[in-house]
Design an enzyme around this catalytic site. Structure first.
Site: not given
Length: 305
Positions: A92, A168, A236
């Protein structure tokens, strides 16, 4: 087909095993000796330790920096990929990072598929992950045997790397908010004296259910905070959401609030534990007991995750 899987965690290890069952010639790559031992097949510590002539390299690291080092660093796997081989990058990351890594792969004569994944550890083990990919027709064709082995659904999002990464990030907005909402609902239930097992049964049979409530609150009922997906991952990923939203000049207040809750989980010292246990943020405020803790409900018998 000689295929390397970089990152043998809960998703990467499961995907690598799915590819192995499908008949691919799989080598795992992970610096952790424990992860390599758990894989149970050929595994090496560094990409540079791979046999030369790899047809495909699947990258399932935590972030773009790890992916870049694992591929293109001094001990990276790119040097072991056959000319015209394909890099399937499933970490990701921001769309700009995906485009940058794709350009580096192209400069080395390699194809690149921007291919983030979702579905959880169970889907990875069973070869039914969702793949959201973008790249050239040649990259899709080269990666097809790998994708067929690890995916239940493959979405083609366009010809340019970066589109898969953007999808994503959008997905992670939903995932992070849904986990935070699930934890908040369970916190209110526990604070109000409801039995968490009954709450789980009611919600999962009613309109308020979500995939994340059903999956993550099951971890809470078992009393197991083993990090299949750690809270720090969403620090994150929701940070990526905020960054992409800033570039698009779009407010994302729900994602911003969820991000702060995962930051709070980290501040309490639990960021490395399962993301469902962002619930401990509310516990720290209100003092209720979780299943398996003194004064809490009995935990259910652990089942497959």
């Amino acid at each position: 087909m000689k295929t390397a899987f970089i990152g043998l965690g809960s998703m990467g290890g499961g995907a690598a095993l799915s590819a192995l069952r499908a008949g691919l010639d799989v080598t795992g790559v992970d610096p952790s000796e424990r992860a390599r031992a758990a894989f149970g097949n050929r595994a090496v510590a560094r990409g540079s330790d791979l046999d030369p002539g790899q047809d495909a390299v699947v990258v399932l690291t935590v972030n773009a920096a790890q992916a870049e080092a694992a591929l293109f660093g001094p001990e990276g796997a790119a040097q072991r990929v056959a000319p015209g081989g394909v890099v399937v990058c499933s970490a990701t990351m921001a769309p700009a990072d995906a485009r940058r890594l794709a350009a580096e792969a192209a400069s080395r004569g390699l194809l690149y598929l921007d291919a983030p994944v979702s579905g959880g550890a169970a889907a990875a083990r069973e070869g039914r992950m969702t793949v959201m990919a973008s790249g050239s027709d040649a990259a899709f064709a080269a990666a097809k045997p790998v994708l067929d082995a690890i995916a239940g659904k493959i979405w083609s999002l366009g010809s340019e790397p970066g589109q898969g990464a953007a999808m994503k990030v959008v997905h992670q907005l939903l995932a992070g908010v849904h986990i935070a909402a699930a934890a908040e609902a369970m916190a209110l239930a526990l604070r109000s004296g409801l039995d968490p097992h009954t709450v789980y049964g009611v919600v999962t049979s009613a309109a308020g259910n979500s995939w994340m409530f059903e999956n993550r609150m099951a971890h809470v009922l078992v009393g197991d905070d083993t990090p299949l997906s750690a809270g720090d991952i969403f620090v994150k990923d929701l940070g990526l959401v905020e960054g992409m939203a800033r570039e698009a000049a779009l407010p994302v207040p729900l994602a911003a609030q969820a991000l702060q809750l995962f930051v709070a989980q980290r501040a309490l010292g639990h960021g490395g534990r399962d993301d469902a246990f962002v619930l401990r943020v509310w516990q720290a405020l209100a003092g209720f007991a979780l299943p398996g803790e003194p004064g809490g409900a009995e935990p259910v018998k652990p089942g497959p995750k």
